[in-house]
Write a protein that holds these residues in place. Structure first.
Motif, short mmCIF file in Angstrom:
data_model
loop_
_atom_site.label_atom_id
_atom_site.label_comp_id
_atom_site.label_asym_id
_atom_site.label_seq_id
_atom_site.Cartn_x
_atom_site.Cartn_y
_atom_site.Cartn_z
N ARG A 52 52.08 37.72 33.25
CA ARG A 52 51.37 37.81 34.10
C ARG A 52 50.85 36.59 33.37
N HIS A 66 47.11 42.29 36.26
CA HIS A 66 47.11 42.59 35.54
C HIS A 66 47.49 44.22 36.08
N THR A 67 48.76 44.43 36.73
CA THR A 67 49.16 45.28 37.63
C THR A 67 50.36 45.50 37.43
N TRP A 68 51.36 45.75 38.56
CA TRP A 68 52.52 46.57 37.75
C TRP A 68 53.64 45.61 39.30
N THR A 116 51.21 48.79 44.28
CA THR A 116 50.04 49.11 44.94
C THR A 116 49.32 48.08 44.12
N GLN A 117 48.76 47.42 44.97
CA GLN A 117 47.50 46.82 44.35
C GLN A 117 46.03 47.64 44.42
N TYR A 118 46.33 48.15 42.91
CA TYR A 118 45.14 49.55 43.02
C TYR A 118 43.87 49.10 42.86
N LYS A 162 42.28 42.27 44.24
CA LYS A 162 42.67 40.91 43.07
C LYS A 162 41.51 40.25 42.82
N ASP A 207 46.17 37.39 33.83
CA ASP A 207 46.02 38.77 33.55
C ASP A 207 44.81 38.99 32.96
N THR A 212 48.80 41.48 42.77
CA THR A 212 50.54 41.64 42.59
C THR A 212 51.49 41.15 43.14
N ILE A 259 41.76 42.61 39.38
CA ILE A 259 42.36 42.44 37.97
C ILE A 259 43.94 41.36 38.71
#
Length: 158
Positions: A42, A122-124, A128-130, A133, A45, A139, A136
């Motif tokens: 990304r 830095h997400t998958w 989910t947006q853990y 924003k 990131d 998403t 990290i």
């Protein structure tokens, strides 16, 4: 870690799908055979810089290879020919744009595919947006990294 496993133990892995994966600039990579690679990175990131350079990971500070250099290294290792085909995944309105660069004319039936998530954090992807924003980054939901990885592994099983 995923890139390093493929570099050092290609006898055990037919394909890898690193998400935020890279290598240190001084880390060699000479796998015993070609390994299919689906690399997802990304551009926004804040943890693993897309353009490479200094970062602090679990193992301490290091200088890492940029995302484009990492996938180029795999294309060279895998003996891929020609310019990668580029396509843009349909927008889902989450503020990200996904470019897929595919090299499929590679040695041993491998492929080197690069999923570049513009404005992704830095997400998958597909997860989910853990964390917020602001910490990290966003998403992307243009694709599901888990499902895409599974399909990639299934098509490159040995």
């Amino acid at each position: 870690m995923t890139n390093r496993l493929a570099c050092d133990r290609a006898d055990l892995f037919a394909a890898i799908a690193p998400v935020s994966g890279t290598l240190g600039v001084n880390v060699g990579c000479a796998p015993s055979r070609p390994v299919a690679v689906l690399e997802t990175r990304r551009t926004a990131d804040p943890i693993v810089p897309f353009d490479g350079g200094p970062m602090i990971g679990r193992g301490g500070p290091s200088t890492i290879v940029s995302a484009p250099s990492m996938i180029d290294r795999w294309r060279e290792i895998d003996g891929c020919h020609g310019v990668p085909a580029e396509d843009v995944l349909p927008s889902v309105g989450d503020g990200t744009e996904v470019h897929r660069f595919s090299s499929t004319a590679c040695s041993g039936g491998t492929a080197a595919v690069f999923m570049q998530v513009d404005n992704g954090g830095h997400t998958w992807p597909g997860g989910t947006q853990y964390l917020p924003k602001a910490i990290i980054g966003p998403t992307s939901h243009a694709f599901d990294a888990s499902e895409t990885s599974w399909q990639f592994f299934a098509s490159h099983a040995q």
